[in-house]
Structure formats: structure tokens, C-alpha cells
Design an enzyme around this catalytic site. Structure first.
Site: not given
Length: 520
Positions: A89, A176, A178, A235
């Protein structure tokens, strides 16, 4: 902070950021092929790129026009590096503009699906149909290609929709690839990564572990590291990875604020402290938190109290440890999405990225963020590679304030117990039905509503429990999950029969938007 320059032993494709809302998708798609990819500033110089030594470069899309006075550009020496480039693009327009072509405003802007026609034997379209659906989102277009390029794709409103210079290995697409709506977009990106750039797909969690362990050992040396352990996926994975790297140099603080799910505190201590041998200091702060929350019903006030109290408790323990053991580093479960969502110079900030729990900025620790190049699905894959149990790796997302925002209104221990018990039943039955990997998030909530019911021969006046279950890809939007009626019925019967003071179950069938996933 781990970055693409540290990953010297793996193939990589870098994405230069020009502000597209789809930037994150580009890096994800490339990584799905087993090729490491990371988003870098468009200001990254040719010399910096030479040191990174990528196999390929992708110029992202963006909201600007290349002919604007303040348009984002690049170091022109990048074109002289001999590295394949794919412009998407704005990236295609910028390449054209820089190399001698012409870009102008489009007479008809293209937003949404369009039909692309492939011309000739185009490298990136090998093995795909001559006509295919792609996703366009542009207001400008290339009207004259640069010297050395040829037109290889066209659409109704975009005569030059794809270009290539096979000699220099420069390629451009106005759409695009993706985005999933571009039906052969993955094929195009795969052709670029493997056929053009020569990648072999050597990126894996196994080699990530090896590299990250070596990096942590080099960074930490013989010093001590502190980790705030919540029991959540991020975590927990950080804890196990650090344990593998530095062993007993790691100390974890686990604050039990009394707002956890059923059995969660015990599972953290048994699994992470037992099987993996993490040194965990458990702080029992239930009474402290509940006393501060007594009589508080406003959701924002509850969040603030819980957040502040967590900071005070963690700060107290961290200060003690820093004095007693000389802790130098603070580890966090920051993900790549957190880094991206902090915003860049090319895009508006989506949300500010703060350290865990809003910890005081004057805490004198150096940060370690070993997951900050990974997406959530990659963190789960990393946990699996580290040998962590599915119960932790696939744990449901859980808000920082815990059950404090799943008990609407004032929080009491009795209400928390209702949510704990009902939520445990919901999770058991969803797993038993084989739906736990299909539903993005599911939990129970106590709205604070009581209603009349009949149990046995007597009248009851007890609580209503709400069930919330949604499907989503990224959490930005969500739809209510279509749980089979027989599964819902079984969940309802069990909760009413097994959880005290509950006589009614309701199922939330609201999408996001207009509703949020959590009720508070």
C-alpha cells in the site's frame, strides 16, 4: 529488551513501520511461516539494517500521502543494500515515489474487497488464480511506475495494483496481503519469504529459548531478579524461563488478595513452586484488601483500591528483598502487543503501556522483559515448549482486579465464594464438552440481583448468576459464544444445585460492542 538485532542466528524479515493499522498482522503472518519478524521504525538507517542482516524488508502501509510535506520516508541507502523489499500500500507508493515513478490522488478511493487481475508470470502470485479477491484501503495510487519495474496486477479502480523489479527483487502491492480478506495473501507473503528472500523457516520456540536463556544470563550475571507472579500465563511463563536461565537468583512475589479463582493460589504454589522449583514468596493479603473494599460499590473506585493496594503490598515486599538480598532486576511479562499498543510516532497511541500493576517509577530496578518480542499465541507455545501444564498455558484471561469486578456492587466473602464456585463449575463443564479451546473467554458474574424461586417445597429469595462466554480473535470485538443448549442446561443445573444461595442462571448474549466482555 530483546530486539531483532539480538537474534543473530536466525533468519529474519523486518517490517518498517509507516503507521498502518495492520502492521501487527504483517509480523504475525511472517512468524507463522517459521521466520522471525519484527516491526521497526521507518527511521531505521541503512547501516542499522546492515547490522541486523535481515533476509528481507517489508514497507508497511500507512495513512499518509507520499507527496505530503511531512510524509514518512526512509534512508535512501536502504535501496542499495541488495536486500529484497516488498512495499504494501503506502510502502509501494513510497518505493515508486523514491525510485522515479509517480503517485497521485485516486479518482475513486478503494476501501474493502476488490478483484485483482494478475498480468503475466508474476513472482509473488505463482500458483494462484489469475483473478482473486484482495483487500484495498487507499486514497492514492501509482500512476507511473519507476524505471526497472513492470506492472503485474490491476483492478477496476487501480490500474497499477502490483509491480515488480525482478532484477533488484523489489515488489509492490497496493492491497493488503496480511488481511484475511485477501484470499491468497498468505501465499504472496510466503512466496516473498521463501522464494524471493530465500528463508528456510528456522524460527521456533526451541531456538528462542536457547537465545533468550543466553541473553538473560549475560544481562543478569550473578545478580538477583524479582518477578511479580500473578498466576496468569504471561508471568508464569516468564518465571519458568527465568528459572531455567538463572535458577535460584530469581525470587517471585505472589500476592493473594483474596480475589482469585477457586484453587488458583494453590495451583500456582504447587505447580510453579513445586514442579518447576520457583522460589515464591506468597503474601496473604486477603483481609487487607477486603477491609479496604468494605462498603465500596463503584466499579472504578474498586479498581483503584485494588490497584493501589497491590502496589503498596508489592512495594513493601520488594523493598525488603532489595535491602536483604540486593535485588537488581525486575522481570515483567510484557508482550509484543503491549509494546506495539504503546503507540509509535506513526500511529496514535491505543493505550499507554505501564509496568506490572502500575509499580512505582522510583523503584530502582533494571527491567527484564523476555517476552516483549512475542505475541500471546507464541507465549502459549513457549510455555508448552518449557513443559508447562495446559492448565497454566491455556488459562483463561483474568482481569487485574480479579473477582473484584465480577461481583457487581459491594464485595463480601460470601459473594466471592458464589462466584468462585459457579465459575469453577462453568470451567469444568466447558472443558468436559471440549469447548475450552474454542471459546475465547468465559466466566460467571454476580450481578447482585435476587429473585424468587422454589426449591423443594419452599420459597427461595436468592442470587442470580450470569454466564458470560465470548468468541474473539483479538479482544477488540467479540460475539457471544453459541454454547450448545444441553451444555448450558448442565451448567445451570449444577450451579443451582451445588452453589449455595443461587436460584437462577442467565446467559449474556450481548456482543462487543455495544457491551464490554467484563461487566464492570
Amino acid at each position: 529488551m530483546t530486539n531483532v538485532a539480538d537474534l543473530t542466528s536466525v533468519e529474519k524479515i523486518i517490517v518498517l513501520d509507516f503507521g498502518s493499522q495492520f502492521n501487527q498482522l504483517i509480523t504475525r503472518r511472517i512468524r507463522e511461516f517459521g521466520v522471525f519478524s519484527e516491526l521497526l521504525s521507518h527511521r531505521t538507517t541503512a547501516e542499522e539494517i546492515r547490522k541486523i542482516a535481515p533476509k528481507g524488508i517489508i514497507f508497511s502501509g500507512g495513512p499518509n500521502s507520499v507527496y505530503d510535506k511531512d510524509a514518512f520516508s526512509i534512508d535512501p541507502e536502504i535501496y542499495e543494500l541488495g536486500i529484497p523489499i516488498l512495499g504494501i500500500c503506502y510502502g509501494m507508493q513510497l518505493m515508486t515515489h523514491n525510485l522515479g515513478g509517480k503517485v497521485e490522488p485516486a479518482a475513486n478511493r478503494e476501501y474493502g474487497k476488490a478483484e485483482l487481475e494478475i498480468l503475466g508470470d508474476a513472482t509473488l502470485f505463482q500458483g494462484t488464480p489469475a483473478k482473486q479477491t484482495v483487500w484495498m484501503s487507499h486514497g492514492d495510487l501509482v500512476t507511473e511506475i519507476a524505471p526497472g519495474f513492470e506492472k503485474v496486477g490491476t483492478s477496476n479502480d487501480c490500474p497499477i495494483a502490483s509491480i515488480e523489479d525482478a532484477n533488484r527483487k523489489f515488489y509492490g502491492v497496493q492491497f493488503h496481503p496480511e488481511v484475511r480478506h485477501s484470499e491468497y495473501g498468505n501465499d504472496l507473503l510466503r512466496h516473498f519469504a521463501f522464494d524471493v528472500c530465500g528463508c528456510t523457516g528456522d524460527w521456533s520456540m526451541e531456538n528462542f529459548i536457547d537465545m533468550e536463556v543466553a541473553k538473560i544470563r549475560e544481562q543478569v550475571g550473578d545478580k538477583k531478579v524479582l518477578l511479580g507472579l500473578s498466576g496468569g500465563v504471561d508471568s508464569s511463563v516468564v518465571g519458568v524461563l527465568l528459572q531455567k536461565a538463572i535458577g535460584d537468583q530469581l525470587t517471585c512475589i505472589f500476592v493473594d488478595h483474596g480475589l482469585l479463582r477457586k484453587g488458583e493460589a494453590e495451583q500456582v504454589m504447587e505447580s510453579l513452586g513445586g514442579k518447576f522449583g520457583l522460589n515464591i514468596i506468597k503474601v496473604d493479603a486477603k483481609e487487607r484488601f477486603l477491609s479496604k473494599l468494605a462498603g465500596v460499590s463503584d466499579p472504578e473506585q474498586k479498581r483503584k483500591i485494588i490497584g493501589n493496594e497491590f502496589v503498596y503490598v508489592f512495594d513493601d515486599e520488594a523493598t525488603k528483598l532489595a535491602g536483604e538480598e540486593g535485588v537488581s532486576f525486575l522481570a515483567q511479562g510484557t508482550l509484543y502487543t503491549d509494546v506495539i499498543e504503546s503507540g509509535t510516532e506513526t500511529a496514535q497511541t491505543i493505550k499507554s503501556h505501564h509496568n506490572v500493576g502500575g509499580l512505582p517509577e522510583d523503584m530502582q530496578f533494571e527491567l527484564i522483559e523476555p517476552l516483549n518480542t512475542l505475541f500471546k499465541d507464541e507465549v502459549r507455545a513457549l510455555g508448552t515448549e518449557l513443559g508447562m501444564p495446559d492448565a497454566i498455558v491455556w488459562r483463561q484471561p483474568f482481569p487485574g482486579p480479579g473477582l473484584g469486578i465480577r461481583v457487581l456492587g459491594e464485595i463480601t466473602e460470601d459473594k466471592l465464594q458464589i462466584v468462585r464456585d459457579s465459575d469453577a463449575i462453568l470451567r469444568e463443564e466447558i472443558a468436559a464438552a471440549g469447548l475450552d479451546r474454542d471459546i475465547w473467554q468465559y466466566f460467571t458474574v454476580l450481578p447482585g440481583i435476587r429473585s424468587v424461586g422454589v426449591m423443594g417445597d419452599g420459597r427461595t429469595y436468592d442470587y442470580t448468576v450470569g454466564i458470560r462466554a465470548v468468541t474473539s480473535i483479538d479482544g477488540m470485538t467479540a460475539d457471544f459464544a453459541r454454547i450448545p443448549w444441553d451444555v448450558l442446561q448442565k451448567i445451570s443445573v449444577r450451579i443451582v444445585n451445588e452453589v449455595a444461595h443461587v436460584n437462577r442462571i442467565v446467559y449474556d448474549i450481548t456482543s462487543k460492542p455495544p457491551a464490554t466482555v467484563e461487566w464492570e
